[in-house]
Design a protein around this motif. Structure first.
Motif, PDB file in Angstrom:
ATOM      1  N   VAL A 444       0.854  -1.189   0.000  1.00  0.00           N
ATOM      2  CA  VAL A 444       0.000   0.000   0.000  1.00  0.00           C
ATOM      3  C   VAL A 444       0.893   1.244   0.000  1.00  0.00           C
ATOM      4  CG1 VAL A 444      -1.805   1.276   1.196  1.00  0.00           C
ATOM      5  CG2 VAL A 444      -1.753  -1.225   1.320  1.00  0.00           C
ATOM      6  N   PRO A 445       0.881   2.067  -1.061  1.00  0.00           N
ATOM      7  CA  PRO A 445       1.654   3.308  -1.066  1.00  0.00           C
ATOM      8  C   PRO A 445       0.928   4.396  -0.274  1.00  0.00           C
ATOM      9  CG  PRO A 445       1.189   2.517  -3.303  1.00  0.00           C
ATOM     10  CD  PRO A 445       0.269   1.811  -2.365  1.00  0.00           C
ATOM     11  N   VAL A 446       1.630   5.044   0.660  1.00  0.00           N
ATOM     12  CA  VAL A 446       1.079   6.174   1.416  1.00  0.00           C
ATOM     13  C   VAL A 446       2.126   7.280   1.446  1.00  0.00           C
ATOM     14  CG1 VAL A 446      -0.446   4.768   2.840  1.00  0.00           C
ATOM     15  CG2 VAL A 446       1.861   5.259   3.638  1.00  0.00           C
ATOM     16  N   VAL A 447       1.678   8.517   1.550  1.00  0.00           N
ATOM     17  CA  VAL A 447       2.572   9.669   1.486  1.00  0.00           C
ATOM     18  C   VAL A 447       3.151   9.969   2.863  1.00  0.00           C
ATOM     19  CG1 VAL A 447       2.671  12.162   1.080  1.00  0.00           C
ATOM     20  CG2 VAL A 447       1.445  10.676  -0.518  1.00  0.00           C
ATOM     21  N   LEU A 448       4.461  10.141   2.919  1.00  0.00           N
ATOM     22  CA  LEU A 448       5.140  10.628   4.118  1.00  0.00           C
ATOM     23  C   LEU A 448       5.225  12.144   3.994  1.00  0.00           C
ATOM     24  CD1 LEU A 448       6.902  10.067   6.702  1.00  0.00           C
ATOM     25  CD2 LEU A 448       8.884  10.135   5.174  1.00  0.00           C
ATOM     26  N   SER A 449       4.435  12.855   4.804  1.00  0.00           N
ATOM     27  CA  SER A 449       4.379  14.312   4.680  1.00  0.00           C
ATOM     28  C   SER A 449       5.166  15.036   5.754  1.00  0.00           C
ATOM     29  CB  SER A 449       2.919  14.786   4.736  1.00  0.00           C
ATOM     30  OG  SER A 449       2.314  14.405   5.961  1.00  0.00           O
ATOM     31  N   GLY A 450       5.582  14.335   6.804  1.00  0.00           N
ATOM     32  CA  GLY A 450       6.334  14.985   7.865  1.00  0.00           C
ATOM     33  C   GLY A 450       7.116  13.996   8.689  1.00  0.00           C
ATOM     34  N   PHE A 451       8.161  14.495   9.348  1.00  0.00           N
ATOM     35  CA  PHE A 451       8.943  13.639  10.241  1.00  0.00           C
ATOM     36  C   PHE A 451       9.539  14.494  11.349  1.00  0.00           C
ATOM     37  CE2 PHE A 451      12.668  11.341  11.736  1.00  0.00           C
ATOM     38  CZ  PHE A 451      12.113  10.092  11.962  1.00  0.00           C
ATOM     39  N   ASP A 452       9.340  14.043  12.579  1.00  0.00           N
ATOM     40  CA  ASP A 452       9.882  14.728  13.752  1.00  0.00           C
ATOM     41  C   ASP A 452      11.128  13.968  14.191  1.00  0.00           C
ATOM     42  OD1 ASP A 452      10.550  15.730  16.212  1.00  0.00           O
ATOM     43  OD2 ASP A 452       8.497  15.846  16.952  1.00  0.00           O
ATOM     44  N   PRO A 453      12.341  14.505  13.946  1.00  0.00           N
ATOM     45  CA  PRO A 453      13.554  13.765  14.283  1.00  0.00           C
ATOM     46  C   PRO A 453      13.804  13.651  15.782  1.00  0.00           C
ATOM     47  CG  PRO A 453      14.094  15.956  13.485  1.00  0.00           C
ATOM     48  CD  PRO A 453      12.618  15.793  13.312  1.00  0.00           C
ATOM     49  N   VAL A 454      13.215  14.542  16.565  1.00  0.00           N
ATOM     50  CA  VAL A 454      13.408  14.477  18.020  1.00  0.00           C
ATOM     51  C   VAL A 454      12.557  13.365  18.620  1.00  0.00           C
ATOM     52  CG1 VAL A 454      13.196  15.749  20.193  1.00  0.00           C
ATOM     53  CG2 VAL A 454      13.987  16.920  18.113  1.00  0.00           C
ATOM     54  N   ARG A 455      11.262  13.356  18.282  1.00  0.00           N
ATOM     55  CA  ARG A 455      10.360  12.330  18.812  1.00  0.00           C
ATOM     56  C   ARG A 455      10.406  11.047  17.996  1.00  0.00           C
ATOM     57  NH1 ARG A 455       5.277  14.623  17.670  1.00  0.00           N
ATOM     58  NH2 ARG A 455       4.314  12.879  18.771  1.00  0.00           N
ATOM     59  N   THR A 459       4.669  11.391   9.995  1.00  0.00           N
ATOM     60  CA  THR A 459       3.282  11.733   9.666  1.00  0.00           C
ATOM     61  C   THR A 459       2.967  11.177   8.281  1.00  0.00           C
ATOM     62  OG1 THR A 459       3.386  13.764  10.972  1.00  0.00           O
ATOM     63  CG2 THR A 459       1.622  13.591   9.349  1.00  0.00           C
ATOM     64  N   LEU A 460       1.946  10.319   8.224  1.00  0.00           N
ATOM     65  CA  LEU A 460       1.526   9.704   6.973  1.00  0.00           C
ATOM     66  C   LEU A 460       0.220  10.334   6.511  1.00  0.00           C
ATOM     67  CD1 LEU A 460       2.174   5.941   7.844  1.00  0.00           C
ATOM     68  CD2 LEU A 460       3.753   7.579   6.789  1.00  0.00           C
ATOM     69  N   GLU A 461       0.070  10.434   5.201  1.00  0.00           N
ATOM     70  CA  GLU A 461      -1.147  11.011   4.618  1.00  0.00           C
ATOM     71  C   GLU A 461      -1.661  10.088   3.529  1.00  0.00           C
ATOM     72  OE1 GLU A 461      -2.581  15.108   2.362  1.00  0.00           O
ATOM     73  OE2 GLU A 461      -0.757  15.098   3.604  1.00  0.00           O
ATOM     74  N   GLY A 462      -2.945   9.793   3.588  1.00  0.00           N
ATOM     75  CA  GLY A 462      -3.535   8.890   2.609  1.00  0.00           C
ATOM     76  C   GLY A 462      -4.630   9.552   1.813  1.00  0.00           C
ATOM     77  N   ARG A 467      -4.918  11.301   7.904  1.00  0.00           N
ATOM     78  CA  ARG A 467      -3.551  11.410   8.378  1.00  0.00           C
ATOM     79  C   ARG A 467      -3.342  10.513   9.604  1.00  0.00           C
ATOM     80  NH1 ARG A 467      -1.344  16.360   6.359  1.00  0.00           N
ATOM     81  NH2 ARG A 467       0.120  16.550   8.079  1.00  0.00           N
ATOM     82  N   LEU A 468      -2.104  10.098   9.799  1.00  0.00           N
ATOM     83  CA  LEU A 468      -1.762   9.256  10.942  1.00  0.00           C
ATOM     84  C   LEU A 468      -0.309   9.516  11.330  1.00  0.00           C
ATOM     85  CD1 LEU A 468      -2.538   6.809  12.844  1.00  0.00           C
ATOM     86  CD2 LEU A 468      -1.396   5.369  11.132  1.00  0.00           C
ATOM     87  N   GLN A 469      -0.067   9.589  12.629  1.00  0.00           N
ATOM     88  CA  GLN A 469       1.300   9.690  13.134  1.00  0.00           C
ATOM     89  C   GLN A 469       1.724   8.351  13.714  1.00  0.00           C
ATOM     90  OE1 GLN A 469       1.620  13.068  15.834  1.00  0.00           O
ATOM     91  NE2 GLN A 469       2.293  14.363  14.131  1.00  0.00           N
TER      92      GLN A 469
END
Length: 578
Positions: A444-455, A459-462, A467-469
């Motif tokens: 299943v292809p889903v879009v990676l729209s964000g990433f928090d390098p500290v935590r 963040t995935l977007e479909g 959206r889902l973290q």
């Protein structure tokens, strides 16, 4: 020997410094950035330390390749010298003539005076001077003190000599000694190069195998990769030794895949045979104990739990990082029901048994990530369209045909990497889609729209804006490395994506981008840019690739152009980070 057996063109894990195999992790790039910062910081000391085999020499080679033309470099690789020998070596490296004032008795002053005159002349000519000392942990205290005195050579504007010390962790302890407090105060940048993480170890192995000609999947099981990281401690040189011996062992046994057992045997041969033999003997003793092992209580259970926890930690699991508490839900499902108040034990027992049996037969609860994937379309077209929206391309502009062909008319190009890692995705710093896999092994292809390098949260977007973290650890469990994204292409770029094959319109664009990214000299104000030869352009691309940790082939392909766009400040969407 084993290369053709695994479909390779040559051995992938030689410890020789072959530039084709250059791998720059995030920490290697940070180390390089510290060295480059120190280069223009106006004198003093820059320290780079790290354990044996962590890649200090690799970073140093990249650093030497990035030193500007206006810098003179002296490189001392044998630091076990007296003060006089060191000064003579520095003069020789800079090409400074020196001779004893009294024949046969050269003094420190006989070297310092011509060296100081040389540094002053070069400063007046607008040139910087850099002294690099490798294996600096071997420097004697009196030699370190002399180096400190060299940094006193200065004008009213800046110091005349920049000194880079590269060494093992003992160098940090030496500089921290109170007797060298004056030297410590002159350190303007320092970086300690740590070992690779488990994910970086996998990327490192995949990178070297790909450069060696591997076309299919890695010939290492997932457990073998974890074991390689554990036994090699994430140190590249140890990884090379271990992987080379493991592949040889698999070849000798006629096996096309390396498992964790082969890795353990290889580690016993190249690292510590005694310790490995003791571990194997203990394992055989445990296996021979038969049913008696079940009599072990308390301490044995805790030891087993510790081993399992250690393996989970190595795989990236952290407390609280489970996907929506699926493990907790399963544990609660098989817990016996509590009898209702006033009910007899005889009437409660059947209900409890039925509840427990039904719970045991029920399928385990799905994680939020699996629920998210189940709601997404399986085709790639929807992922490309969701991604295109981040670039301001309306769905109506794409039409009903192939999304990538339509995006090309918008000045964008599709890019796909089948064996990417999170480090590369973060380096590109742009949204893209990942091919994730469901529990039933559906893609299943889903879009990676964000990433928090500290935590360490993605963040995935479909489809439909859902959206889902998820934690990076959970993402890694569902991702096998396939990544795709978009990038803004130069004018008239051919389908190959290589500027060198483009029309004349793209070449000036490439030269301008290299200048903006600092990989080529910028034209003086009011002056036209100097003509660039093909050889000069290739050398500049090569230097840029080295600095970015790419395979340095001197060709401006899509990956190089994406990083060049980022370095030159081209307006493109970026991963949303806090």
């Amino acid at each position: 020997m084993y290369a053709p057996f695994f479909g390779l063109e040559h051995a992938p894990f030689s410890i020789a410094p072959d530039p084709r195999y250059l791998f720059m992790s995030d920490r290697h790039r940070e180390a390089l950035a510290h060295l480059l910062y120190g280069l223009e910081a106006g004198g003093g000391f820059v320290l780079l330390t790290g354990e044996i085999g962590t890649g200090k020499t690799t970073v140093c080679r990249c650093f030497l390749g990035q030193i500007p033309a206006h810098c003179n470099v002296a490189y001392v690789f044998n630091p076990k010298l007296t003060v006089g020998e060191l000064l003579r070596s520095i003069c020789d490296e800079f090409g400074v003539a020196h001779a004893p004032a009294v024949p046969g008795a050269e003094t420190v002053k006989d070297c310092l005076d011509p060296l100081n005159a040389f540094l002053l002349r070069e400063h007046a000519a607008g040139r910087n001077n850099v002294l690099i000392i490798d294996e600096a942990q071997s420097l004697a205290p009196e030699v370190l003190e002399q180096l400190r005195l060299l940094t006193n050579l200065e004008t009213s504007e800046r110091k005349l000599l920049q000194i880079v010390l590269i060494g093992q962790p003992e160098l940090r302890a030496m500089v921290a000694d109170p007797a060298l407090e004056q030297l410590a105060q002159r350190v303007i940048a320092r970086y300690h190069l740590d070992a690779l993480t488990p994910e970086e170890t996998r990327q490192y192995i995949a990178h070297r195998m790909a450069v060696a000609g591997l076309k299919g999947p890695l010939p290492f099981t997932a457990r073998a990769l974890v074991r390689i990281h554990q036994r090699a401690r994430g140190i590249p040189r140890r990884i090379n030794l271990l992987c080379d011996r493991a592949l040889l062992g698999a070849y000798a046994g006629g096996l096309h895949e390396v498992n964790d057992t082969i890795v353990d045997r290889a580690a016993a041969e190249v690292f510590d045979a005694g310790a490995a033999s003791a571990q194997a003997a203990a394992a055989r003793a445990r296996a021979g104990a038969g049913g008696a092992r079940w009599a072990v209580t308390g301490a044995g259970a805790l030891a087993g739990a510790a081993v399992i926890a250690g393996i989970g930690w190595g795989l990236g699991w952290r407390p609280g990082a489970t996907s929506g508490g699926a493990g907790v839900a399963t544990a609660q499902a098989v817990k016996p029901a509590t009898p209702a108040a006033g009910a007899s034990a005889s009437t409660a027992a059947p209900s409890t048994a039925v509840t427990a049996a039904a719970a045991a037969a029920a399928p385990p609860a799905r994680s939020p990530l699996q629920d998210f994937l189940a709601a997404q379309p399986a085709g790639e077209d929807a992922a490309w369209r969701t991604l295109a929206a981040a670039w301001g391309v309306r769905d109506a502009d794409l039409g009903a045909g192939d999304a990538c062909e339509a995006l090309q008319r918008q000045g964008l190009r599709c890019y796909r990497q089948r064996r990417a890692g999170l480090a590369l995705v973060r380096q590109l710093d742009r949204p893209g889609w990942l091919k994730l896999y469901t529990a039933a092994d559906g893609a299943v292809p889903v879009v990676l729209s964000g990433f928090d390098p500290v935590r360490q949260v993605a963040t995935l977007e479909g489809a439909g804006g859902r959206r889902l973290q998820v934690s990076a650890a959970d993402l890694a469990q569902a991702w096998r490395g396939e990544f795709a994204t978009l990038w803004r292409a130069p004018p008239e770029l051919p389908p190959s994506g290589k500027v060198e094959a483009a029309s004349a319109a793209a070449i000036p664009w490439l030269d301008a981008q290299l200048a903006r990214a600092g990989a080529a000299p910028a034209a003086a104000a009011g002056q036209p840019a100097a003509a660039t030869t093909a050889a000069q352009r290739r050398a500049r691309i090569h230097r840029f690739q080295v600095a970015q940790g790419l395979v340095p082939d001197g060709v401006a392909g899509p990956l190089t152009l994406m990083l060049l766009n980022r370095a030159a400040g081209v307006a493109e969407p970026r991963l949303n980070t806090p």
